[in-house]
Motif scaffolding. Structure first.
Motif, short mmCIF file in Angstrom:
data_model
loop_
_atom_site.label_atom_id
_atom_site.label_comp_id
_atom_site.label_asym_id
_atom_site.label_seq_id
_atom_site.Cartn_x
_atom_site.Cartn_y
_atom_site.Cartn_z
N MET A 125 0.86 -1.12 0.01
CA MET A 125 0.08 0.22 -0.03
C MET A 125 0.73 1.38 -0.02
O MET A 125 1.71 1.29 0.90
N LYS A 126 0.65 2.10 -1.00
CA LYS A 126 1.23 3.44 -1.08
C LYS A 126 0.92 4.30 0.00
O LYS A 126 -0.44 4.44 -0.14
N MET A 127 1.64 4.82 0.77
CA MET A 127 0.92 5.68 1.94
C MET A 127 0.96 7.17 1.46
O MET A 127 2.28 7.72 1.10
N GLN A 128 -0.04 7.88 1.27
CA GLN A 128 0.03 9.25 0.66
C GLN A 128 -0.17 10.29 1.86
O GLN A 128 0.00 11.49 1.41
N ASN A 129 -0.40 9.94 3.07
CA ASN A 129 -0.69 11.01 4.09
C ASN A 129 -0.24 10.22 5.31
O ASN A 129 -0.17 8.73 5.44
N LEU A 130 -0.32 10.97 6.61
CA LEU A 130 0.36 10.55 7.77
C LEU A 130 -0.88 9.69 8.49
O LEU A 130 -0.41 8.55 9.15
N HIS A 131 -1.99 9.65 8.04
CA HIS A 131 -3.20 8.95 8.59
C HIS A 131 -3.10 7.50 7.87
O HIS A 131 -3.24 6.44 8.58
N GLU A 132 -2.78 7.35 6.72
CA GLU A 132 -2.64 6.24 6.08
C GLU A 132 -1.15 5.45 6.79
O GLU A 132 -1.38 4.17 6.91
N ALA A 133 -0.13 6.28 6.90
CA ALA A 133 1.01 5.75 7.52
C ALA A 133 0.42 4.93 8.85
O ALA A 133 1.08 3.95 9.18
N MET A 134 -0.19 5.91 9.91
CA MET A 134 -0.71 5.41 11.14
C MET A 134 -1.48 4.24 10.92
O MET A 134 -1.18 3.25 11.89
N LEU A 135 -2.32 4.04 10.03
CA LEU A 135 -3.27 3.02 9.88
C LEU A 135 -2.21 1.68 9.21
O LEU A 135 -2.49 0.54 10.11
N ASP A 136 -1.21 1.78 8.59
CA ASP A 136 -0.33 0.78 8.32
C ASP A 136 0.50 0.28 9.50
O ASP A 136 0.48 -0.96 9.85
N MET A 137 0.95 1.20 10.31
CA MET A 137 1.54 0.95 11.37
C MET A 137 0.64 0.11 12.54
O MET A 137 0.93 -0.91 13.15
N LEU A 138 -0.53 0.66 12.61
CA LEU A 138 -1.31 0.07 13.58
C LEU A 138 -1.89 -1.36 13.18
O LEU A 138 -1.82 -2.42 13.98
N LYS A 139 -1.97 -1.58 11.97
CA LYS A 139 -2.39 -2.94 11.40
C LYS A 139 -0.87 -3.95 11.83
O LYS A 139 -1.25 -4.87 12.28
N ASP A 140 0.14 -3.46 11.48
CA ASP A 140 1.37 -4.19 11.87
C ASP A 140 1.30 -4.37 13.37
O ASP A 140 1.81 -5.60 13.78
N THR A 141 1.17 -3.40 14.21
CA THR A 141 1.18 -3.60 15.83
C THR A 141 0.19 -4.60 16.17
O THR A 141 0.33 -5.42 17.03
N TYR A 142 -1.12 -4.37 15.52
CA TYR A 142 -2.15 -5.33 15.81
C TYR A 142 -1.68 -7.00 15.57
O TYR A 142 -1.93 -7.70 16.43
N ASP A 143 -1.17 -7.02 14.61
CA ASP A 143 -0.45 -8.25 14.19
C ASP A 143 0.61 -8.87 15.24
O ASP A 143 0.73 -10.03 15.70
N ALA A 144 1.52 -7.70 15.49
CA ALA A 144 2.55 -7.92 16.45
C ALA A 144 1.92 -8.41 17.80
O ALA A 144 2.32 -9.67 18.49
N GLU A 145 0.86 -7.83 18.42
CA GLU A 145 0.15 -8.36 19.54
C GLU A 145 -0.41 -9.68 19.56
O GLU A 145 -0.10 -10.61 20.58
N HIS A 146 -0.91 -10.09 18.29
CA HIS A 146 -1.43 -11.29 18.11
C HIS A 146 -0.28 -12.60 18.25
O HIS A 146 -0.33 -13.41 18.75
N GLN A 147 0.73 -12.13 17.57
CA GLN A 147 1.92 -12.92 17.49
C GLN A 147 2.59 -13.13 18.92
O GLN A 147 3.21 -14.37 19.29
#
Length: 162
Positions: free
Chosen positions: A1-23
């Protein structure tokens, strides 16, 4: 996913962190079983319950942002967990294994501290004050766990491992 703004970057990192917590919820039971020090075992058990609550907090953050919770594989956490699994697989003196488990767990905590700190800062930048408060709470919990692991290591485990 190409991040066009900070909101998209935050959502991308949030998804990553959500997966990390599950791991982490999958890795902690193995660490609990491998730990021999009673206080360390209890700290890992407490952190497992806390991580399950953190998953629910991250889900609340998604909802506050008008998004459905979703995961993006967190390769960084996968690598850190793999390092912890190697400690368990290699085995050895139980006291030394406990010291190495603490080190592996602290790497995980530092990763999470970094992620939640960044997410908090981005949320503040975008005036998502309620979300920033939740990220701050998550960050403080991770810092508290890190301090607890340091205390366990310095007060007992490292001396026994020596």
């Amino acid at each position: 996913m190409k991040m066009q703004n900070l909101h998209e970057a935050m959502l991308d990192m949030l998804k990553d962190t959500y997966d990390a917590e599950h791991q982490i919820t999958k890795a902690l039971p193995k660490m609990i079983e491998a730990a021999k020090n009673r206080e360390l075992k209890k700290a890992f058990e407490t952190h497992l319950r806390q991580t399950e609550e953190q998953i629910r907090m991250v889900e609340r953050i998604f909802e506050a942002l008008g998004e459905k919770p979703s995961r993006k594989k967190c390769d960084g956490m996968a690598g850190l967990i793999k390092e912890g699994e190697h400690v368990i697989e290699e085995g050895g003196d139980p006291d030394v294994v406990d010291a190495a488990l603490i080190a592996a767990a602290q790497k995980v905590e530092h990763y999470e501290i970094s992620a939640y700190g960044t997410l908090r800062t981005w949320a503040n930048t975008m005036d998502h004050r309620d979300v920033a408060l939740l990220f701050d709470q998550l960050n403080r919990q991770e810092e508290e766990t890190d301090r607890l692991l340091t205390r366990i290591a310095e007060s007992r485990v490292n001396q026994k491992a020596e």
